[in-house]
Design a protein around this motif. Sequence first.
Motif, PDB file in Angstrom:
ATOM      1  N   LYS A 320       0.823  -1.209   0.000  1.00  0.00           N
ATOM      2  CA  LYS A 320       0.000   0.000   0.000  1.00  0.00           C
ATOM      3  C   LYS A 320       0.855   1.256   0.000  1.00  0.00           C
ATOM      4  CE  LYS A 320      -4.197   1.702   2.252  1.00  0.00           C
ATOM      5  NZ  LYS A 320      -5.157   1.486   3.373  1.00  0.00           N
ATOM      6  N   ARG A 321       2.053   1.182   0.572  1.00  0.00           N
ATOM      7  CA  ARG A 321       2.950   2.343   0.572  1.00  0.00           C
ATOM      8  C   ARG A 321       3.390   2.712  -0.843  1.00  0.00           C
ATOM      9  NH1 ARG A 321       5.378  -0.841   4.864  1.00  0.00           N
ATOM     10  NH2 ARG A 321       4.536  -0.170   6.886  1.00  0.00           N
ATOM     11  N   PHE A 322       3.327   1.754  -1.762  1.00  0.00           N
ATOM     12  CA  PHE A 322       3.653   2.017  -3.174  1.00  0.00           C
ATOM     13  C   PHE A 322       2.399   2.344  -3.984  1.00  0.00           C
ATOM     14  CE2 PHE A 322       7.165  -0.561  -1.664  1.00  0.00           C
ATOM     15  CZ  PHE A 322       8.270  -0.077  -2.341  1.00  0.00           C
ATOM     16  N   GLY A 323       1.236   2.330  -3.331  1.00  0.00           N
ATOM     17  CA  GLY A 323      -0.020   2.525  -4.035  1.00  0.00           C
ATOM     18  C   GLY A 323      -0.494   1.290  -4.748  1.00  0.00           C
ATOM     19  N   ALA A 324      -0.044   0.116  -4.316  1.00  0.00           N
ATOM     20  CA  ALA A 324      -0.278  -1.110  -5.066  1.00  0.00           C
ATOM     21  C   ALA A 324      -1.254  -2.048  -4.384  1.00  0.00           C
ATOM     22  CB  ALA A 324       1.044  -1.845  -5.292  1.00  0.00           C
ATOM     23  N   ALA A 325      -1.954  -2.822  -5.189  1.00  0.00           N
ATOM     24  CA  ALA A 325      -2.732  -3.958  -4.726  1.00  0.00           C
ATOM     25  C   ALA A 325      -1.848  -5.193  -4.729  1.00  0.00           C
ATOM     26  CB  ALA A 325      -3.941  -4.185  -5.641  1.00  0.00           C
ATOM     27  N   VAL A 326      -2.189  -6.159  -3.896  1.00  0.00           N
ATOM     28  CA  VAL A 326      -1.489  -7.438  -3.881  1.00  0.00           C
ATOM     29  C   VAL A 326      -2.365  -8.487  -4.544  1.00  0.00           C
ATOM     30  CG1 VAL A 326      -0.606  -9.303  -2.421  1.00  0.00           C
ATOM     31  CG2 VAL A 326      -0.152  -6.924  -1.810  1.00  0.00           C
ATOM     32  N   GLU A 327      -1.766  -9.246  -5.446  1.00  0.00           N
ATOM     33  CA  GLU A 327      -2.454 -10.366  -6.067  1.00  0.00           C
ATOM     34  C   GLU A 327      -1.698 -11.643  -5.719  1.00  0.00           C
ATOM     35  OE1 GLU A 327      -5.247 -10.180  -7.364  1.00  0.00           O
ATOM     36  OE2 GLU A 327      -5.524  -8.125  -8.073  1.00  0.00           O
ATOM     37  N   LEU A 328      -2.419 -12.612  -5.167  1.00  0.00           N
ATOM     38  CA  LEU A 328      -1.822 -13.890  -4.821  1.00  0.00           C
ATOM     39  C   LEU A 328      -2.310 -14.949  -5.800  1.00  0.00           C
ATOM     40  CD1 LEU A 328      -2.248 -13.848  -0.942  1.00  0.00           C
ATOM     41  CD2 LEU A 328      -0.277 -13.121  -2.289  1.00  0.00           C
ATOM     42  N   ALA A 329      -1.393 -15.749  -6.293  1.00  0.00           N
ATOM     43  CA  ALA A 329      -1.745 -16.788  -7.252  1.00  0.00           C
ATOM     44  C   ALA A 329      -0.750 -17.930  -7.139  1.00  0.00           C
ATOM     45  CB  ALA A 329      -1.744 -16.241  -8.678  1.00  0.00           C
ATOM     46  N   PRO A 330      -1.146 -19.162  -7.441  1.00  0.00           N
ATOM     47  CA  PRO A 330      -0.178 -20.260  -7.496  1.00  0.00           C
ATOM     48  C   PRO A 330       0.661 -20.131  -8.753  1.00  0.00           C
ATOM     49  CG  PRO A 330      -2.348 -21.042  -8.153  1.00  0.00           C
ATOM     50  CD  PRO A 330      -2.526 -19.612  -7.737  1.00  0.00           C
ATOM     51  N   VAL A 331       1.928 -19.764  -8.606  1.00  0.00           N
ATOM     52  CA  VAL A 331       2.799 -19.568  -9.766  1.00  0.00           C
ATOM     53  C   VAL A 331       4.052 -20.432  -9.708  1.00  0.00           C
ATOM     54  CG1 VAL A 331       1.978 -17.230 -10.241  1.00  0.00           C
ATOM     55  CG2 VAL A 331       3.901 -17.561  -8.675  1.00  0.00           C
ATOM     56  N   ALA A 332       4.185 -21.266  -8.665  1.00  0.00           N
ATOM     57  CA  ALA A 332       5.388 -22.087  -8.499  1.00  0.00           C
ATOM     58  C   ALA A 332       5.209 -23.449  -9.168  1.00  0.00           C
ATOM     59  CB  ALA A 332       5.689 -22.284  -7.021  1.00  0.00           C
ATOM     60  N   ARG A 333       6.333 -24.021  -9.566  1.00  0.00           N
ATOM     61  CA  ARG A 333       6.308 -25.398 -10.062  1.00  0.00           C
ATOM     62  C   ARG A 333       5.850 -26.323  -8.944  1.00  0.00           C
ATOM     63  NH1 ARG A 333       9.216 -26.287 -14.932  1.00  0.00           N
ATOM     64  NH2 ARG A 333      10.405 -24.450 -15.622  1.00  0.00           N
ATOM     65  N   THR A 334       5.325 -27.460  -9.330  1.00  0.00           N
ATOM     66  CA  THR A 334       4.798 -28.398  -8.340  1.00  0.00           C
ATOM     67  C   THR A 334       5.818 -29.442  -7.921  1.00  0.00           C
ATOM     68  OG1 THR A 334       3.914 -29.785 -10.138  1.00  0.00           O
ATOM     69  CG2 THR A 334       2.446 -28.119  -9.189  1.00  0.00           C
ATOM     70  N   ASP A 335       7.079 -29.275  -8.349  1.00  0.00           N
ATOM     71  CA  ASP A 335       8.104 -30.260  -7.995  1.00  0.00           C
ATOM     72  C   ASP A 335       8.822 -29.921  -6.696  1.00  0.00           C
ATOM     73  OD1 ASP A 335       9.602 -28.099  -8.772  1.00  0.00           O
ATOM     74  OD2 ASP A 335      10.623 -29.095 -10.442  1.00  0.00           O
ATOM     75  N   GLY A 336       8.380 -28.875  -6.019  1.00  0.00           N
ATOM     76  CA  GLY A 336       8.979 -28.505  -4.742  1.00  0.00           C
ATOM     77  C   GLY A 336      10.159 -27.565  -4.836  1.00  0.00           C
ATOM     78  N   THR A 337      10.637 -27.255  -6.041  1.00  0.00           N
ATOM     79  CA  THR A 337      11.754 -26.329  -6.217  1.00  0.00           C
ATOM     80  C   THR A 337      11.221 -24.901  -6.278  1.00  0.00           C
ATOM     81  OG1 THR A 337      11.669 -26.495  -8.632  1.00  0.00           O
ATOM     82  CG2 THR A 337      13.090 -28.059  -7.463  1.00  0.00           C
ATOM     83  N   PRO A 338      11.991 -23.916  -5.783  1.00  0.00           N
ATOM     84  CA  PRO A 338      11.531 -22.530  -5.820  1.00  0.00           C
ATOM     85  C   PRO A 338      11.700 -21.912  -7.207  1.00  0.00           C
ATOM     86  CG  PRO A 338      13.688 -22.619  -4.800  1.00  0.00           C
ATOM     87  CD  PRO A 338      13.287 -24.046  -5.082  1.00  0.00           C
ATOM     88  N   ARG A 339      10.978 -22.458  -8.178  1.00  0.00           N
ATOM     89  CA  ARG A 339      11.030 -21.960  -9.547  1.00  0.00           C
ATOM     90  C   ARG A 339       9.614 -21.707 -10.038  1.00  0.00           C
ATOM     91  NH1 ARG A 339      13.877 -26.029 -13.287  1.00  0.00           N
ATOM     92  NH2 ARG A 339      12.563 -27.497 -12.119  1.00  0.00           N
ATOM     93  N   HIS A 340       9.483 -20.692 -10.889  1.00  0.00           N
ATOM     94  CA  HIS A 340       8.169 -20.352 -11.420  1.00  0.00           C
ATOM     95  C   HIS A 340       7.772 -21.316 -12.539  1.00  0.00           C
ATOM     96  CE1 HIS A 340       9.127 -16.528  -9.422  1.00  0.00           C
ATOM     97  NE2 HIS A 340       7.820 -16.341  -9.379  1.00  0.00           N
ATOM     98  N   ASP A 341       6.504 -21.674 -12.555  1.00  0.00           N
ATOM     99  CA  ASP A 341       5.941 -22.438 -13.663  1.00  0.00           C
ATOM    100  C   ASP A 341       5.524 -21.443 -14.745  1.00  0.00           C
ATOM    101  OD1 ASP A 341       3.521 -23.476 -15.211  1.00  0.00           O
ATOM    102  OD2 ASP A 341       4.188 -25.305 -14.203  1.00  0.00           O
ATOM    103  N   PRO A 342       6.067 -21.554 -15.966  1.00  0.00           N
ATOM    104  CA  PRO A 342       5.788 -20.522 -16.975  1.00  0.00           C
ATOM    105  C   PRO A 342       4.312 -20.412 -17.337  1.00  0.00           C
ATOM    106  CG  PRO A 342       6.981 -22.385 -17.936  1.00  0.00           C
ATOM    107  CD  PRO A 342       7.020 -22.562 -16.456  1.00  0.00           C
ATOM    108  N   GLU A 343       3.579 -21.523 -17.345  1.00  0.00           N
ATOM    109  CA  GLU A 343       2.162 -21.450 -17.689  1.00  0.00           C
ATOM    110  C   GLU A 343       1.345 -20.812 -16.566  1.00  0.00           C
ATOM    111  OE1 GLU A 343       0.600 -25.137 -18.996  1.00  0.00           O
ATOM    112  OE2 GLU A 343       1.888 -25.261 -20.756  1.00  0.00           O
ATOM    113  N   LEU A 344       1.637 -21.187 -15.331  1.00  0.00           N
ATOM    114  CA  LEU A 344       0.921 -20.584 -14.217  1.00  0.00           C
ATOM    115  C   LEU A 344       1.247 -19.098 -14.089  1.00  0.00           C
ATOM    116  CD1 LEU A 344       1.236 -23.361 -11.485  1.00  0.00           C
ATOM    117  CD2 LEU A 344      -0.785 -22.774 -12.836  1.00  0.00           C
ATOM    118  N   LEU A 345       2.520 -18.742 -14.288  1.00  0.00           N
ATOM    119  CA  LEU A 345       2.896 -17.333 -14.219  1.00  0.00           C
ATOM    120  C   LEU A 345       2.255 -16.551 -15.358  1.00  0.00           C
ATOM    121  CD1 LEU A 345       4.557 -15.242 -12.672  1.00  0.00           C
ATOM    122  CD2 LEU A 345       6.531 -15.834 -14.096  1.00  0.00           C
ATOM    123  N   ALA A 346       2.187 -17.160 -16.549  1.00  0.00           N
ATOM    124  CA  ALA A 346       1.514 -16.507 -17.679  1.00  0.00           C
ATOM    125  C   ALA A 346       0.043 -16.265 -17.370  1.00  0.00           C
ATOM    126  CB  ALA A 346       1.660 -17.370 -18.937  1.00  0.00           C
ATOM    127  N   ALA A 347      -0.619 -17.251 -16.775  1.00  0.00           N
ATOM    128  CA  ALA A 347      -2.029 -17.079 -16.422  1.00  0.00           C
ATOM    129  C   ALA A 347      -2.211 -15.960 -15.407  1.00  0.00           C
ATOM    130  CB  ALA A 347      -2.587 -18.390 -15.886  1.00  0.00           C
TER     131      ALA A 347
END
Length: 363
Positions: A320-347
């Motif tokens: 809010k200090r930046f004037g921003a809203a927060v959006e939460l979404a599942p964007v991580a790969r499901t293999d347990g590694t801290p990496r983004h899934d390109p399809e989920l991030l695209a969505a």
Amino acid sequence: MTGRTPRLSRLRRVVPEGRGGRPADARAARPEQARGAKPRRRGTQPKVVALGGGMGLSASLAALRRITGDLTAVVTVADDGGSSGRLRDELGVLPPGDLRKALAALCGDDDWGQTWARVIQHRFQSQGDLHEHAVGNLLIVALWEQLGDHVQALDLVGKLLGAHGRVLPMSAVPLELQALVKGHDPERPEEVDTVRGQATVALTPGEVQSVHLVPNDPPAVPEAVEAVLDADWVVLGPGSWFSSVIPHLLVPDLLDALAETKARRVLSLNLAPQPGETEGFSPQRHLEVLGRHAPKLALDVVLADEAAVPDRDSLADAAKRFGAAVELAPVARTDGTPRHDPELLAAAYDRIFRMHGRIGPWR
């Protein structure tokens, strides 16, 4: 748009919505043009500029190329390690490594794109001087020397690869990253030292207090500034916070462009703290250090993986200090590694672009 259709994901809004690149030119032909297909009609998709470096920017580009063909990457040029560092020291050139990674991320999912992505990422293994040099680094530097123009050379490489977008350096001069680090020497945990070099900063065992660039007033590449000013959306992050994300805010012309652009700005947070650089950082602390380096920066949306935010209220307050809203979404790969899934991030990006209004005629 290429690649498979992104899987649908549901975004959860945490706070109310805040306030409300230059297209690739003929030299950076899009893949469908290179294969003789009918080019897309301009104005039917958002113009998106992504700022960052390394694997974080690659993850963002791999997602964004699935939802727009009007995509520009603006890449940090402070790398001083590995093949990039050796070429930089020997030839006095910009470090090509992060630029190469961005180009590889923009390659399509067809045989042509994936073959070239593997080729430019290939590293030689030998007992000689070529050991660990990446093919793409050598190709980019060779074209810089042949053409004498950073942008023209990168456009030409993008055309060869059939890249789904354009790649630009944030500055035309090699930059040195310097950081004030508390406890860089484990034997002196309370002392603050100046640590020089992106590779060293990224691996420090201490706590990074702040970073700056040398020279401290670097010139921005004009095409990068123009892309930000002409964009519908600007995406900052994910990536190494102090060595890939914040440096863009330390280039005065780029920071001014971020303030002046009519584009909406989305900050994409990392999935986990980075050992060394942001060890122990909460999501909201990432925002706090960003604000310390660029107090006047305004954002519209902060995107985070819903499983990586233990304290949603604190993140919402920080955003809010930046004037921003927060959006939460599942964007991580499901293999347990801290990496983004390109399809989920695209969505997630696509949903944000639709939910938070538009600039221009693309919707």
